[in-house]
Structures are given as C-alpha cells and as structure tokens.
Write a protein that holds these residues in place. Structure first.
Motif, mmCIF file in Angstrom:
data_model
loop_
_atom_site.group_PDB
_atom_site.id
_atom_site.type_symbol
_atom_site.label_atom_id
_atom_site.label_comp_id
_atom_site.label_asym_id
_atom_site.label_seq_id
_atom_site.Cartn_x
_atom_site.Cartn_y
_atom_site.Cartn_z
ATOM 1 N N SER A 16 -37.203 -11.715 -5.483
ATOM 2 C CA SER A 16 -36.972 -10.306 -5.432
ATOM 3 C C SER A 16 -35.606 -10.073 -4.988
ATOM 4 C CB SER A 16 -37.910 -9.654 -4.576
ATOM 5 O OG SER A 16 -37.992 -10.157 -3.470
ATOM 6 N N LYS A 17 -34.990 -11.028 -4.127
ATOM 7 C CA LYS A 17 -33.640 -10.899 -3.671
ATOM 8 C C LYS A 17 -32.524 -11.294 -4.932
ATOM 9 C CE LYS A 17 -35.364 -10.723 0.199
ATOM 10 N NZ LYS A 17 -35.638 -9.317 1.119
ATOM 11 N N LEU A 18 -33.189 -11.955 -5.936
ATOM 12 C CA LEU A 18 -32.178 -12.219 -6.874
ATOM 13 C C LEU A 18 -31.827 -11.008 -8.011
ATOM 14 C CD1 LEU A 18 -33.232 -15.593 -7.634
ATOM 15 C CD2 LEU A 18 -31.534 -15.107 -6.458
ATOM 16 N N VAL A 19 -32.839 -9.991 -8.080
ATOM 17 C CA VAL A 19 -32.720 -9.084 -9.202
ATOM 18 C C VAL A 19 -32.427 -7.686 -8.537
ATOM 19 C CG1 VAL A 19 -34.186 -10.471 -10.789
ATOM 20 C CG2 VAL A 19 -35.276 -8.639 -8.912
ATOM 21 N N ASP A 20 -31.992 -6.930 -9.439
ATOM 22 C CA ASP A 20 -31.642 -5.361 -9.063
ATOM 23 C C ASP A 20 -33.114 -4.608 -9.177
ATOM 24 O OD1 ASP A 20 -28.871 -6.109 -9.386
ATOM 25 O OD2 ASP A 20 -28.819 -5.406 -11.385
ATOM 26 N N THR A 21 -34.129 -4.868 -9.659
ATOM 27 C CA THR A 21 -35.293 -3.976 -9.529
ATOM 28 C C THR A 21 -36.335 -5.347 -9.170
ATOM 29 O OG1 THR A 21 -35.454 -4.169 -12.154
ATOM 30 C CG2 THR A 21 -34.395 -2.012 -11.069
ATOM 31 N N PRO A 22 -36.491 -5.294 -8.169
ATOM 32 C CA PRO A 22 -37.612 -6.386 -7.759
ATOM 33 C C PRO A 22 -39.126 -5.916 -7.871
ATOM 34 C CG PRO A 22 -36.667 -5.546 -5.610
ATOM 35 C CD PRO A 22 -35.852 -4.849 -6.739
ATOM 36 N N GLN A 23 -39.441 -4.576 -8.217
ATOM 37 C CA GLN A 23 -40.503 -3.960 -8.531
ATOM 38 C C GLN A 23 -41.015 -4.406 -9.927
ATOM 39 O OE1 GLN A 23 -38.073 -2.244 -7.525
ATOM 40 N NE2 GLN A 23 -37.945 -0.690 -8.788
ATOM 41 N N ALA A 24 -39.889 -4.671 -10.989
ATOM 42 C CA ALA A 24 -40.031 -5.160 -12.497
ATOM 43 C C ALA A 24 -40.475 -6.507 -12.463
ATOM 44 C CB ALA A 24 -38.780 -4.839 -13.031
ATOM 45 N N LEU A 25 -40.746 -7.422 -11.318
ATOM 46 C CA LEU A 25 -40.759 -8.903 -11.424
ATOM 47 C C LEU A 25 -42.234 -9.041 -11.821
ATOM 48 C CD1 LEU A 25 -39.335 -10.398 -8.261
ATOM 49 C CD2 LEU A 25 -38.597 -10.865 -10.689
ATOM 50 N N VAL A 26 -42.395 -9.926 -12.485
ATOM 51 C CA VAL A 26 -43.914 -10.317 -13.072
ATOM 52 C C VAL A 26 -44.100 -11.840 -12.820
ATOM 53 C CG1 VAL A 26 -45.475 -10.654 -14.906
ATOM 54 C CG2 VAL A 26 -43.894 -8.615 -14.751
ATOM 55 N N ILE A 27 -44.963 -12.084 -11.917
ATOM 56 C CA ILE A 27 -45.679 -13.690 -11.551
ATOM 57 C C ILE A 27 -46.872 -13.762 -12.049
ATOM 58 C CG2 ILE A 27 -45.538 -15.289 -9.921
ATOM 59 C CD1 ILE A 27 -43.510 -13.783 -8.409
#
Length: 90
Positions: A16-27
């Motif tokens: 989440s620290k690497l991307v601009d929109t952490p809420q868009a991460l899918v794990i």
C-alpha cells in the motif's frame, strides 16, 4: 489469525505504500501442499508497474520480505506473483 492472514497483512502494509491508490490493491492467497501462494494486483490502471518495479526489483523485494517474515514465524513456504489481473485459479 492464521499465518497466511498475518502474511497477507504484512504484504498489504508494504504494497500500500508503493501505490497511489492503496484501496485498489487486490491480494488473494491460497494454501496448498504446505505452501502459501499469494497473488498481488491493483484495480487501478498503471499501478501494476509500481508493484513490479524496474526489472522486477520491487516484486523481488516483496518476495524476500514475505519469505523472511514466514521464516521468522516458522511457517510454510511462501510464493508471490504480481499480475495485472487476477484470473488464475488455484
């Protein structure tokens, strides 16, 4: 909390620290034959490159991090794939 869920939280925290929109991460993770397989992606276009990095350096660093935490927890073998879309079936 299972070891896989703890590792997922660690991965989410760093990714989440690497991307601009952490809420868009899918794990997504799956446990099979004593191994934990993680798939990491982003719903936001263009952010997959931020997760992979130049020549895959960031993705490799995330793999090393997961393995280190896994060893510290004395848990299963861990694998990570960073992909533009999560379509793989386990």
């Amino acid at each position: 909390m299972t070891p896989a869920q703890e590792l997922e939280n660690v991965l989410k925290e760093f990714a989440s620290k690497l991307v601009d929109t952490p809420q868009a991460l899918v794990i997504v993770f799956h446990e099979k034959d004593g191994k934990i397989f993680f798939l990491l992606s982003s719903k936001s276009k263009g952010e997959i490159g931020q997760l992979i990095g130049e020549r895959g350096n960031i993705a490799n660093s995330l793999r090393v991090l997961l393995r280190a935490v896994s060893r510290k927890m004395r848990t299963k073998e861990v694998s990570l794939a960073v992909t533009p879309e999560i379509t793989a079936q386990f």
